[in-house]
Design a protein around this motif. Sequence first.
Motif, PDB file in Angstrom:
ATOM      1  N   ARG A  34       0.835  -1.204   0.000  1.00 39.67           N
ATOM      2  CA  ARG A  34       0.000   0.000   0.000  1.00 39.67           C
ATOM      3  C   ARG A  34       0.874   1.260   0.000  1.00 39.67           C
ATOM      4  O   ARG A  34       2.013   1.238   0.489  1.00 39.67           O
ATOM      5  CB  ARG A  34      -0.924   0.006   1.205  1.00 39.67           C
ATOM      6  CG  ARG A  34      -1.969  -1.107   1.177  1.00 39.67           C
ATOM      7  CD  ARG A  34      -2.868  -1.022   2.378  1.00 39.67           C
ATOM      8  NE  ARG A  34      -3.917  -2.023   2.336  1.00 39.67           N
ATOM      9  CZ  ARG A  34      -4.856  -2.158   3.276  1.00 39.67           C
ATOM     10  NH1 ARG A  34      -4.846  -1.339   4.323  1.00 39.67           N
ATOM     11  NH2 ARG A  34      -5.783  -3.085   3.172  1.00 39.67           N
ATOM     12  N   PRO A  35       0.295   2.368  -0.517  1.00 39.67           N
ATOM     13  CA  PRO A  35       1.065   3.631  -0.531  1.00 39.67           C
ATOM     14  C   PRO A  35       1.544   4.061   0.851  1.00 39.67           C
ATOM     15  O   PRO A  35       2.659   4.560   1.001  1.00 39.67           O
ATOM     16  CB  PRO A  35       0.061   4.634  -1.110  1.00 39.67           C
ATOM     17  CG  PRO A  35      -0.852   3.800  -1.960  1.00 39.67           C
ATOM     18  CD  PRO A  35      -0.986   2.496  -1.241  1.00 39.67           C
ATOM     19  N   GLY A  36       0.727   3.850   1.873  1.00 38.97           N
ATOM     20  CA  GLY A  36       1.115   4.270   3.215  1.00 38.97           C
ATOM     21  C   GLY A  36       2.272   3.483   3.789  1.00 38.97           C
ATOM     22  O   GLY A  36       2.932   3.937   4.736  1.00 38.97           O
ATOM     23  N   GLN A  37       2.509   2.286   3.251  1.00 40.24           N
ATOM     24  CA  GLN A  37       3.595   1.450   3.758  1.00 40.24           C
ATOM     25  C   GLN A  37       4.922   1.721   3.032  1.00 40.24           C
ATOM     26  O   GLN A  37       5.985   1.357   3.528  1.00 40.24           O
ATOM     27  CB  GLN A  37       3.231  -0.025   3.584  1.00 40.24           C
ATOM     28  CG  GLN A  37       1.940  -0.414   4.281  1.00 40.24           C
ATOM     29  CD  GLN A  37       1.380  -1.724   3.751  1.00 40.24           C
ATOM     30  OE1 GLN A  37       1.993  -2.384   2.922  1.00 40.24           O
ATOM     31  NE2 GLN A  37       0.193  -2.084   4.218  1.00 40.24           N
ATOM     32  N   ARG A  38       4.846   2.356   1.868  1.00 39.30           N
ATOM     33  CA  ARG A  38       6.042   2.535   1.052  1.00 39.30           C
ATOM     34  C   ARG A  38       7.088   3.417   1.740  1.00 39.30           C
ATOM     35  O   ARG A  38       8.287   3.141   1.671  1.00 39.30           O
ATOM     36  CB  ARG A  38       5.664   3.121  -0.304  1.00 39.30           C
ATOM     37  CG  ARG A  38       4.893   2.140  -1.166  1.00 39.30           C
ATOM     38  CD  ARG A  38       4.613   2.709  -2.539  1.00 39.30           C
ATOM     39  NE  ARG A  38       3.950   1.709  -3.359  1.00 39.30           N
ATOM     40  CZ  ARG A  38       4.586   0.760  -4.030  1.00 39.30           C
ATOM     41  NH1 ARG A  38       5.912   0.715  -3.985  1.00 39.30           N
ATOM     42  NH2 ARG A  38       3.940  -0.119  -4.750  1.00 39.30           N
ATOM     43  N   GLN A  39       6.632   4.480   2.386  1.00 41.36           N
ATOM     44  CA  GLN A  39       7.590   5.386   3.025  1.00 41.36           C
ATOM     45  C   GLN A  39       8.371   4.675   4.127  1.00 41.36           C
ATOM     46  O   GLN A  39       9.593   4.853   4.248  1.00 41.36           O
ATOM     47  CB  GLN A  39       6.861   6.604   3.598  1.00 41.36           C
ATOM     48  CG  GLN A  39       7.801   7.613   4.246  1.00 41.36           C
ATOM     49  CD  GLN A  39       7.054   8.820   4.775  1.00 41.36           C
ATOM     50  OE1 GLN A  39       5.863   8.966   4.561  1.00 41.36           O
ATOM     51  NE2 GLN A  39       7.768   9.694   5.473  1.00 41.36           N
ATOM     52  N   VAL A  40       7.677   3.868   4.928  1.00 44.56           N
ATOM     53  CA  VAL A  40       8.349   3.144   6.010  1.00 44.56           C
ATOM     54  C   VAL A  40       9.332   2.134   5.443  1.00 44.56           C
ATOM     55  O   VAL A  40      10.478   2.033   5.902  1.00 44.56           O
ATOM     56  CB  VAL A  40       7.309   2.442   6.912  1.00 44.56           C
ATOM     57  CG1 VAL A  40       8.003   1.723   8.061  1.00 44.56           C
ATOM     58  CG2 VAL A  40       6.296   3.431   7.438  1.00 44.56           C
ATOM     59  N   LEU A  41       8.898   1.372   4.434  1.00 40.50           N
ATOM     60  CA  LEU A  41       9.788   0.382   3.829  1.00 40.50           C
ATOM     61  C   LEU A  41      10.988   1.042   3.153  1.00 40.50           C
ATOM     62  O   LEU A  41      12.114   0.549   3.219  1.00 40.50           O
ATOM     63  CB  LEU A  41       9.012  -0.453   2.807  1.00 40.50           C
ATOM     64  CG  LEU A  41       7.976  -1.427   3.380  1.00 40.50           C
ATOM     65  CD1 LEU A  41       7.091  -1.963   2.273  1.00 40.50           C
ATOM     66  CD2 LEU A  41       8.667  -2.570   4.113  1.00 40.50           C
ATOM     67  N   ASP A  42      10.721   2.186   2.509  1.00 36.98           N
ATOM     68  CA  ASP A  42      11.800   2.889   1.812  1.00 36.98           C
ATOM     69  C   ASP A  42      12.820   3.462   2.791  1.00 36.98           C
ATOM     70  O   ASP A  42      14.015   3.513   2.508  1.00 36.98           O
ATOM     71  CB  ASP A  42      11.194   3.999   0.955  1.00 36.98           C
ATOM     72  CG  ASP A  42      12.159   4.466  -0.122  1.00 36.98           C
ATOM     73  OD1 ASP A  42      12.991   3.654  -0.572  1.00 36.98           O
ATOM     74  OD2 ASP A  42      12.102   5.650  -0.489  1.00 36.98           O
ATOM     75  N   SER A  43      12.352   3.889   3.978  1.00 32.70           N
ATOM     76  CA  SER A  43      13.245   4.517   4.950  1.00 32.70           C
ATOM     77  C   SER A  43      14.302   3.558   5.477  1.00 32.70           C
ATOM     78  O   SER A  43      15.380   3.985   5.886  1.00 32.70           O
ATOM     79  CB  SER A  43      12.439   5.092   6.120  1.00 32.70           C
ATOM     80  OG  SER A  43      11.828   4.055   6.862  1.00 32.70           O
TER      81      SER A  43
END
Length: 578
Positions: free
Chosen positions: A514-523
């Motif tokens: 999901r879009p909301g999970q991408r930032q956390v995974l990317d970090s």
Amino acid sequence: MSRMVAQAVRARITSLLPSRSDLAQVRRDPRRDLLAGLTVAIVALPLALGFGVSSGLGATAGLATAVVAGALAAVFGGSNLQVSGPTGAMTVVLVPIVAQYGPTAVFTVGLMAGVMLVLLAALRAGRYMQYVPAPVIEGFTLGIAGVIGLQQVPNALGVPKPEGDKVLVVTWHAAEEFIKAPHWTAVALAGAVVVLMLAGGRWRPTVPFSIVAVIAATVVAQVAHLDVKPIGNLPAGLPAPSLSFLDPGSLGSLLAPAVAVAALAALESLMSAAAADAMTVGQRHDPDRELLGQGLANIAAPLFGGVPATGAIARTAVNVRTGAGSRLAALTHAAVLAVIVFAAAPLVSKIPLAALAGVLLATAIRMVEVGSLKAMARATRSDAVILALTAVATLALDLVYAVIIGLVVAGALALRAVAQQARLDQVPLDRADHTAEEHALLAEHIVAYRIDGPLFFAAAHRFLLELTEVADVRVVILRMSRVSTMDATGALVLKDAVEKLDRRGIVVLASGIRPGQRQVLDSVGALELLRHEGREYASTPEAIRAARDHLEMAGVLAAVPARRTSPKSTDTSEEPVL
């Protein structure tokens, strides 16, 4: 830019101040509000006197608080029905402050706490009250009831109050003193007041039996010349405003007590305002404005010799039940008490301390809602533990520590419950994309897992153990469309699992991120790892096709010239095939 900031600040200040709607509500039914205010004042008089005495600053301090804080909180507070003044909960906090720093320190602490409450209102902190769990509130209330009752033991037994700030120790020493020299007159007087209030309240709930009991006890003590200690001389009127109690050198040492007082004032006032809303239809308090009202009340009360104040649940309930509809009722309550302070001080000074002890004992008993406690204890084991722990901590430690302990334990148990909801379930491959023979062959080399629920620190370790135990397969597909939330710990665990499986020669593919999970995974670099290896796909069918292609290239499966690529799935356990 500066103009926009100024406008925002002005709008914020305006939202916290009294408005025309408040005045309109006052005009609706003033007669009913005046009658409700008079009734509340009659109920509040013995309580204000009793809590003033219990705090260690005397009955005058309790009356001054009820008048000054009651009036200011009524005007500037966020509830139309809230009645403020000295309370038993606040008394519990003040007793150790008086014992350690002296009576005048209470005024400084109250002033500092008032400033803190105003700052909390400006920061919009009132909204966070909704996050306090019900078992913490129930345990807090039960513990307060116990402390208030124990505080009255010395006066009810007719013995001098022993030194100390721990209520259990003081009660024990008071009992020892009574055994040495019993004073049955005080016990009988306090007991009679308790019985009259409790029995009378059941018989005629609308009659203020607290004032009836106090008047009767005072008359009997005077006529029969009973050997009981009275309140003592009260000055006629409030003292002139003064800042003589302020000692700049002591502000640092009093910071911690001030924080405790501010926290309690905010907690109890917002609890009381919420209770008032629940008892009515169409009433809704403003939590931030309520903090402002309590802050101004606590800034002003010490100037007139008053103790820190909060919204009073018992008096607010009486206000609602007698038909109050606006702030006029709480203002009337303060005005009536002011008249009593100026006109009836000599009569009030003759009230026996044992009678006031009886009033507060009965009040403590009434605070215990047996039905509510039973319901909370039966709800879940966690709720029962939180309730009991908060109540015991209130008795053994103090109120602020009790609430903190209750919140920490409640938070830990809640995290545990949420973490247990996270599941890693193996799901069958999509049969719609393959023939039966292909599917059987693929199933020998590919396994798909669906992650349900939150993937965060509390569940991450178990997730890692389950995922890395995968064996005898070439490809793992992680279906992530049902991950409700993810934190940095969960993302790191996912990255770690991918790397560990990769070192074992197992390819990991992910679908439905999901879009909301991408930032956390990317970090944490997990998303980049999947992207670099070309292992992230929008849907599960795409991931299955990619897994099939990988196995063909590795020579594990024979290439199939044509096969269906329909996005449909027969996995009816979830809506999207992600």
